[in-house]
Scaffold this active site. Structure first.
Site, PDB file in Angstrom:
ATOM      1  N   GLY A 274      40.895 -11.199   2.852  1.00 36.56           N
ATOM      2  CA  GLY A 274      40.708 -10.012   3.689  1.00 36.56           C
ATOM      3  C   GLY A 274      39.357  -9.364   3.474  1.00 36.56           C
ATOM      4  O   GLY A 274      38.443  -9.992   2.948  1.00 36.56           O
TER       5      GLY A 274
ATOM      6  N   HIS B 221      33.544 -14.715   7.430  1.00 43.30           N
ATOM      7  CA  HIS B 221      34.915 -15.129   7.776  1.00 43.30           C
ATOM      8  C   HIS B 221      35.022 -15.393   9.282  1.00 43.30           C
ATOM      9  O   HIS B 221      35.686 -16.337   9.711  1.00 43.30           O
ATOM     10  CB  HIS B 221      35.912 -14.037   7.378  1.00 43.30           C
ATOM     11  CG  HIS B 221      35.864 -13.660   5.917  1.00 43.30           C
ATOM     12  ND1 HIS B 221      35.547 -12.401   5.484  1.00 43.30           N
ATOM     13  CD2 HIS B 221      36.098 -14.393   4.802  1.00 43.30           C
ATOM     14  CE1 HIS B 221      35.589 -12.354   4.169  1.00 43.30           C
ATOM     15  NE2 HIS B 221      35.914 -13.549   3.716  1.00 43.30           N
TER      16      HIS B 221
ATOM     17  N   LYS C  11      29.495 -20.791   0.835  1.00 37.77           N
ATOM     18  CA  LYS C  11      29.195 -19.657  -0.046  1.00 37.77           C
ATOM     19  C   LYS C  11      29.845 -19.860  -1.430  1.00 37.77           C
ATOM     20  O   LYS C  11      29.239 -19.612  -2.460  1.00 37.77           O
ATOM     21  CB  LYS C  11      29.724 -18.378   0.609  1.00 37.77           C
ATOM     22  CG  LYS C  11      29.964 -17.189  -0.292  1.00 37.77           C
ATOM     23  CD  LYS C  11      28.668 -16.508  -0.581  1.00 37.77           C
ATOM     24  CE  LYS C  11      28.703 -15.410  -1.615  1.00 37.77           C
ATOM     25  NZ  LYS C  11      29.944 -14.928  -2.121  1.00 37.77           N
TER      26      LYS C  11
HETATM   27  P1  AMP Z   1      37.033 -14.653   0.480  1.00 38.06           P
HETATM   28  O1  AMP Z   1      38.088 -13.960   1.262  1.00 38.06           O
HETATM   29  O2  AMP Z   1      35.727 -13.907   0.498  1.00 38.06           O
HETATM   30  O3  AMP Z   1      37.451 -15.096  -0.865  1.00 38.06           O
HETATM   31  O4  AMP Z   1      36.667 -15.994   1.256  1.00 38.06           O
HETATM   32  C1  AMP Z   1      37.466 -16.616   2.197  1.00 38.06           C
HETATM   33  C2  AMP Z   1      36.669 -17.760   2.790  1.00 38.06           C
HETATM   34  O5  AMP Z   1      35.512 -17.256   3.445  1.00 38.06           O
HETATM   35  C3  AMP Z   1      36.154 -18.759   1.739  1.00 38.06           C
HETATM   36  O6  AMP Z   1      36.233 -20.076   2.262  1.00 38.06           O
HETATM   37  C4  AMP Z   1      34.728 -18.327   1.562  1.00 38.06           C
HETATM   38  O7  AMP Z   1      33.882 -19.367   1.102  1.00 38.06           O
HETATM   39  C5  AMP Z   1      34.366 -17.920   2.971  1.00 38.06           C
HETATM   40  N1  AMP Z   1      33.208 -17.024   2.943  1.00 38.06           N
HETATM   41  C6  AMP Z   1      33.047 -15.881   2.229  1.00 38.06           C
HETATM   42  N2  AMP Z   1      31.817 -15.364   2.436  1.00 38.06           N
HETATM   43  C7  AMP Z   1      31.172 -16.208   3.285  1.00 38.06           C
HETATM   44  C8  AMP Z   1      29.864 -16.234   3.873  1.00 38.06           C
HETATM   45  N3  AMP Z   1      28.967 -15.305   3.617  1.00 38.06           N
HETATM   46  N4  AMP Z   1      29.570 -17.270   4.701  1.00 38.06           N
HETATM   47  C9  AMP Z   1      30.479 -18.235   4.958  1.00 38.06           C
HETATM   48  N5  AMP Z   1      31.714 -18.265   4.442  1.00 38.06           N
HETATM   49  C10 AMP Z   1      32.062 -17.273   3.619  1.00 38.06           C
END
Ligand code: AMP
Length: 279
Positions: free
Chosen positions: A31, A37, A149
């Site tokens: 989230g 995302h 990332k």
């Molecule tokens: P998180 O909710 O931030 O733990 O991440 C959920 C998904 O979004 C994971 O696959 C992350 O690698 C991806 N994600 C988070 N930040 C980025 C970003 N800046 N660019 C691309 N994907 C991202």
């Protein structure tokens, strides 16, 4: 847009869609959604008949001194972004639904979980692999979308998928950045104004390192020293690691033949930042 709260409800929804012959693209998140995302959701939307987004702040992947309690939670804004991205179902289970009393099984992707970020966050990748396998079981996707990332996480999920013969294709998506180069992250909200203005220097240093490694006669040691020196100029910084690694197994590079990945984690004040680039 459906909101599903239990593994059983999620599984029923996916089973029904699959019986109709629909393909399912899945984007797992914690989230506090941002444009990074959204890019994963848009790709999933283009490549599948149905898109499932999960929003679950997974306690298993936080260490005892980490930010589980204060991790930003913005559920209604997340739903608005999900609707705009054309999400069909949001899987938003409670902690008890995912980890009922007596839960004691975990998945650990061997050595890959103990190097780089794993050295600084013991148990983190075990928590990630365990929850991702559970999320896959519930959503039964054809494709699952992960951001570069979190490069080590992506490699670990790929490894788990192969090792356990999971019938899902892992799709990697490029890192989305702010105009000044800082990788978008839900944790960027923790940065003070001063920290925020210095944070893009991490990406600058990694890009410099990548260019340095591509130069004829490049030297691994001096590129690493140069990157460290550049990052050390960020006020209040502690470097956890900056490493040049093989892109598939994340072993430290010994020579400079073939493509590499530069991985880094630093702390700026109380905020931990990770980033990586291709080299
Ligand atoms: P998180 O909710 O931030 O733990 O991440 C959920 C998904 O979004 C994971 O696959 C992350 O690698 C991806 N994600 C988070 N930040 C980025 C970003 N800046 N660019 C691309 N994907 C991202």
């Amino acid at each position: 847009m459906k909101i599903l709260k239990t593994p059983a409800a999620m599984r029923r929804w996916s089973a029904l869609e699959r019986r109709k012959g629909k393909t399912i693209g899945f984007v797992p998140t914690m989230g506090c959604l941002h444009a990074g995302h959204a890019a994963l959701l848009e790709r999933a939307r283009r490549e599948n008949d149905r898109v499932v987004l999960s929003i679950f702040v997974n306690p298993l992947q936080f260490g005892p001194n980490e930010d589980f309690a204060r991790y930003p939670r913005t559920f209604s804004a997340d739903l608005a972004l999900a609707r705009k991205a054309g999400v069909d179902a949001v899987y938003h289970p409670s902690i008890e639904a995912v980890y009922p009393d007596g839960f004691q099984t975990s998945v650990e992707v061997g050595g890959l979980s103990r190097i780089h970020d794993g050295r600084f966050r013991p148990g983190h990748f075990r928590g990630v692999a365990t929850v991702v396998l559970k999320l896959f079981q519930a959503s039964a996707p054809d494709r699952a979308y992960f951001g570069e990332k979190d490069y080590q996480q992506l490699v670990i999920i790929r490894r788990m998928t192969r090792d356990l013969d999971l019938p899902v294709k892992i799709v990697a998506c490029p890192t989305v950045r702010e105009k000044d180069g800082l990788a978008l992250s839900s944790r960027n909200v923790y940065l003070s104004a001063q920290e925020r203005s210095a944070a893009p220097r991490l990406y600058e240093a990694l890009r410099w390192g990548a260019a340095e490694l591509r130069r004829p006669g490049a030297d691994l040691g001096s590129a690493l020293r140069g990157m460290r020196a550049a990052v050390e100029e960020i006020p209040g910084v502690t470097i956890d690691y900056i490493s040049v690694v093989e892109p598939e197994d994340l072993k430290d590079a010994s020579g400079l033949d073939g493509p590499k990945r530069i991985l880094a984690a630093i702390r700026v004040g109380k905020t931990r930042l990770i980033d990586n680039v291709r080299a």
